[in-house]
Design an enzyme around this catalytic site. Sequence first.
Site, mmCIF file in Angstrom:
data_model
loop_
_atom_site.group_PDB
_atom_site.id
_atom_site.type_symbol
_atom_site.label_atom_id
_atom_site.label_comp_id
_atom_site.label_asym_id
_atom_site.label_seq_id
_atom_site.Cartn_x
_atom_site.Cartn_y
_atom_site.Cartn_z
ATOM 1 N N GLU A 290 -32.237 28.449 7.612
ATOM 2 C CA GLU A 290 -31.588 27.218 8.023
ATOM 3 C C GLU A 290 -31.262 26.310 6.798
ATOM 4 O O GLU A 290 -32.127 26.446 5.838
ATOM 5 C CB GLU A 290 -31.853 26.415 9.414
ATOM 6 N N LYS B 292 -25.443 16.619 9.741
ATOM 7 C CA LYS B 292 -26.564 17.565 10.424
ATOM 8 C C LYS B 292 -25.890 18.274 11.555
ATOM 9 O O LYS B 292 -25.709 17.543 12.582
ATOM 10 C CB LYS B 292 -27.776 16.909 10.934
ATOM 11 N N VAL C 298 -31.629 24.404 13.670
ATOM 12 C CA VAL C 298 -31.789 25.469 14.502
ATOM 13 C C VAL C 298 -30.788 26.152 15.455
ATOM 14 O O VAL C 298 -30.265 27.337 15.329
ATOM 15 C CB VAL C 298 -33.172 25.398 15.205
ATOM 16 N N ASP D 32 -33.556 12.119 25.002
ATOM 17 C CA ASP D 32 -33.544 12.756 23.643
ATOM 18 C C ASP D 32 -34.031 14.065 23.853
ATOM 19 O O ASP D 32 -35.568 14.185 23.548
ATOM 20 C CB ASP D 32 -34.129 11.896 22.712
ATOM 21 N N SER E 68 -33.639 18.070 22.020
ATOM 22 C CA SER E 68 -33.103 18.665 21.193
ATOM 23 C C SER E 68 -31.955 19.709 21.631
ATOM 24 O O SER E 68 -32.456 20.599 22.516
ATOM 25 C CB SER E 68 -33.865 19.276 19.923
ATOM 26 N N ALA E 69 -30.909 20.278 21.213
ATOM 27 C CA ALA E 69 -29.928 21.161 21.416
ATOM 28 C C ALA E 69 -30.534 22.522 21.079
ATOM 29 O O ALA E 69 -30.078 23.488 21.497
ATOM 30 C CB ALA E 69 -28.498 20.915 20.806
ATOM 31 N N ASP E 70 -31.582 22.459 20.168
ATOM 32 C CA ASP E 70 -32.275 23.654 19.989
ATOM 33 C C ASP E 70 -32.845 24.521 21.264
ATOM 34 O O ASP E 70 -32.693 25.666 21.302
ATOM 35 C CB ASP E 70 -33.455 23.312 19.112
ATOM 36 N N LYS F 43 -42.088 20.752 16.339
ATOM 37 C CA LYS F 43 -42.597 19.741 15.541
ATOM 38 C C LYS F 43 -43.519 18.893 16.331
ATOM 39 O O LYS F 43 -43.252 18.574 17.354
ATOM 40 C CB LYS F 43 -41.370 18.989 14.900
#
Length: 307
Positions: free
Chosen positions: A31, A92, A112, A144, A146-148, A165
């Site tokens: 990435e 991003k 990602v 919040d 993540s779309a990951d 993370k």
Amino acid sequence: MTRPVSPSLPIVFSREVAAAKTRGAPLVALESTIITHGMPYPGNLEMARSVEAIVRDAGAVPATIAVISGVLHIGLEPEQIEQLTQLTGVMKLSRADLAFAIAERRHGATTVAATMIAASRAGISVFATGGIGGVHRGAEESFDISADLEELARTSVIVVSAGPKAILDIPKTLEVLETRGVPVVTYDSEDFPAFWSRQSGLKSPLSLASPAAIANFQKMRSHLGIDGGMLIANPVPEDDEIAREEMEIYISRALANADREGVSGKTVTPYLLDNIFHLTDGRSLKTNIALVQNNARLAAEIAVAMV
Ligand code: PSU
Ligand code: MN
């Protein structure tokens, strides 16, 4: 400027990736958000170059993915990697805006989620990163997430990480992955890692001890008609880790700083990583580079085993 009614997809393969596709050689996607938004210069450039070299040494071909002037690149030429670290106004990109950057001829780094989409379109089934995005601490207030995580559920690519993370709420991240049917496999350990640290205090849902076993598991899913990705958690090497108790001190401070400054949305993760870099006098970056290198090696071994 007039725009075509039915635009075609501007996609370009690097010379090395095009040649690898012709001969059916194993490929590893990499990435670019980690380069533009995850690390300061010149550590990011050093990381991007060394990671590509590690993939080659392990017998696979690296495909770093990014959008440059509206063109989706699957594999960057060496000078384009350098160019990416110098560009300003790089978006991003995730699932929501990957096509926006292409349509509007912008520069964009792929997260990602966006890297998985691009890799899958290019026929690449293994991808190495640092740490995935997940459920943020306080997500019950901020929403919040993540779309990951959603992408892992939808797109059939094996993502090799060092875990989510550690700035995230790791138990909640694991819950969402389980709900969405994403296998979480720790490599060669029963303990689920936390990015900079080898342990999160949680056990891993699944564990496998060889690249061949990981490749076999993903093939078995596809035989069963089960779509979607797989998260591999590869603990950071012992010599490079920062212990969890120590990391928690820096993470709490960084989270308090983000809160005070009202940081929100897409900027949260880059802000926290940068804050932690300063709080640790650069040690977190050294660990981050080491873990990406470690993941690139394992991803290449899995890609070789998939062929
Ligand atoms: N791994 C790293 N550093 C990073 C990232 C991953 O070592 O900066 C990036 C990835 O691109 C990942 C993104 O998709 O952080 C997560 O961002 P968010 O939390 O906004 O979804
Ligand atoms: Mn987010």
